[in-house]
Scaffold this active site. Sequence first.
Site, PDB file in Angstrom:
ATOM      1  N   SER A   1     -12.090 -30.001  23.585  1.00  0.00           N
ATOM      2  CA  SER A   1     -10.665 -29.813  23.827  1.00  0.00           C
ATOM      3  C   SER A   1     -10.157 -31.132  24.404  1.00  0.00           C
ATOM      4  CB  SER A   1     -10.456 -28.663  24.809  1.00  0.00           C
ATOM      5  OG  SER A   1      -9.088 -28.340  24.874  1.00  0.00           O
ATOM      6  N   GLU A   2      -9.152 -31.726  23.772  1.00  0.00           N
ATOM      7  CA  GLU A   2      -8.833 -33.120  24.086  1.00  0.00           C
ATOM      8  C   GLU A   2      -8.257 -33.337  25.486  1.00  0.00           C
ATOM      9  OE1 GLU A   2      -7.465 -31.385  21.597  1.00  0.00           O
ATOM     10  OE2 GLU A   2      -5.312 -31.764  21.419  1.00  0.00           O
TER      11      GLU A   2
END
Lengths: 218, 233
Positions: free
Chosen positions: A46-47
Amino acid sequence: MALSKEQIAQRIAQELQDKWYVNLGIGIPTLVANYIPKGIDVEFQSENGLLGMGPFPIEGAEDADLINAGKQTVTILDGGSLFDSAMSFAMIRGQHVQLTVLGAMEVAQNGDIANWKIPGRMVKGMGGAMDLVASAENIIVAMMHTNKKGESKLLKECSLPLTGVGCVKKVVTNLAVLEIKNGSFHLLERAPGVSVEEIKAATEGTLIVEGEIPEMQF
Amino acid sequence: MINKVVKNAEEALKGVENGMTFMLGGFGLCGIPENCISELVNLGVTDLTCISNNAGVDDFGLGLLLQKRQIKKMISSYVGENDEFERQMLSGELEVDLIPQGTLAERCRATGAGIPAFYTPAGYGTEVAEGKETREFNGKMYVLEHAFDAQFAFVKAWKGDTAGNLIFKGTARNFNPMMAMAGKTTVVEVEELVEAGELDPNQIHIPGIFVQRIFQGTAYEKRIEQRTVTPKS
C-alpha cells in the site's frame, strides 16, 4: 452476462503469480485481495507505507494509525513492514513491485491510460497512479467496458488528460479480457454468455479477434 | 544534548507569517499535525502555500484552513475527499498544483538532502511534464523535478525526545520523515515527549538534527476517514 465488480476482481486474481509483490488501486482492484488463488504467496503493498497488508480489522480493533491508500482501516500481517512515502515509491519506481492493478476512466489502444481528471468537472488528483504506471512491469486495468451512457471506454485515443503513456498491457472489463499490443486491443477471453459481437460493439478502439475466443473460467 | 523543546503550539509556531510556504505531514487524516493546524487557524495567517499529500476533509485537517480561506495554493497529489477544496479549485479561488505522489515524496526528500533536482519517469507524456526538462536514460524517458523551498515543516510523530529524535507509528509515518528533513524550521508535535536517553537509538526513524522545535501535543482526535471492519463472527 457481464461480470460484476467482484467477478472482475476474481478474474484479475488469476493473473497473480507466486512471490509477487502487488499494489492494488482503489475500487475494484482492492477486491482482488479477496480472491488470491490457493497455493501461491503474494504480498500487498500500500503506497502510503505498508507491505504485508491484511484484511480489515475485526470490529473494535480499528487503528487510526493503520490505513491503506484508500484511507480504509486495515491490518498488517506477520512479516509485514512499515515505511515512509519516499521509500514506498522507491519500491515502486525501482520495480520491486511486480504488479499494479488500477482503475481507469479511459484506456487507448496504444496503452495510454487516463484516470485522474475530467477538466472543469472532476479533479481528484493522480495520487500514486502516475508513479505506478510509469514504472510497473505489469499493469492490469480493471474497468467497466463502457460508461454510464453506454459509450466505450476502450478508445483509439484517450480524450481525457493522461496518467501514463503506452503503459497498459492488459485490461479486464465486465465484458472481456484484452491484451494491448502493436497498437490494438486483442480479445483474449469473453465474459460468460457475452458474444464477440457485443464486445466489438462496446469497443471504440481497434479490436483484433483471432480464432475462437474462450469464455472466462472461474 | 541540544534541547529542542518548546512549551506548546503557540510557541512552536512563532515566526509564522502570511504568504509563507509550509509542508504538512500526513496521508489523508493519518499522521497529520493536528495541533499545528489548529494553531494556524488561531493565528489566522493567510495567503499560505501548503505542501501536503491531501487537503483534509471539509471539517478536519487542512479543510479547516480551506474553510477560512487561509490557503492560496495547495501542492498535493490527491484531493478527492474535500468538497470545499474542489469547489474553490474549480471556481479558480484556489491555486492547485497536483503532482504524482512519489514525486511529491521525493521532492521533499531531495529538499532536505541537498539535491536540487532529480529525474523521475512519473508523469512523462502527461500534462504534469509540460514545460519541464525531459531526458532519456537507457531508452526510457524521464522528467526533471525540483526540490521545494518551505519556511516551515509541520510534522506529527508518535514519540519524540527532548533532543528532537523521532519515532513514528504505523502508516502515520508517510510524508512526515521527509518533511521533517526539508523544513527550514521543522516543528514537530508528538503524542509522547520523553527525556533524551529514553528512546532506543536503534529505533529512531528521524534523528534530532532535522528538528528545530518539538512539543507535547494535546487532545488528539485521530479521526478515521474510512472505517472498514470485518464483522465479529
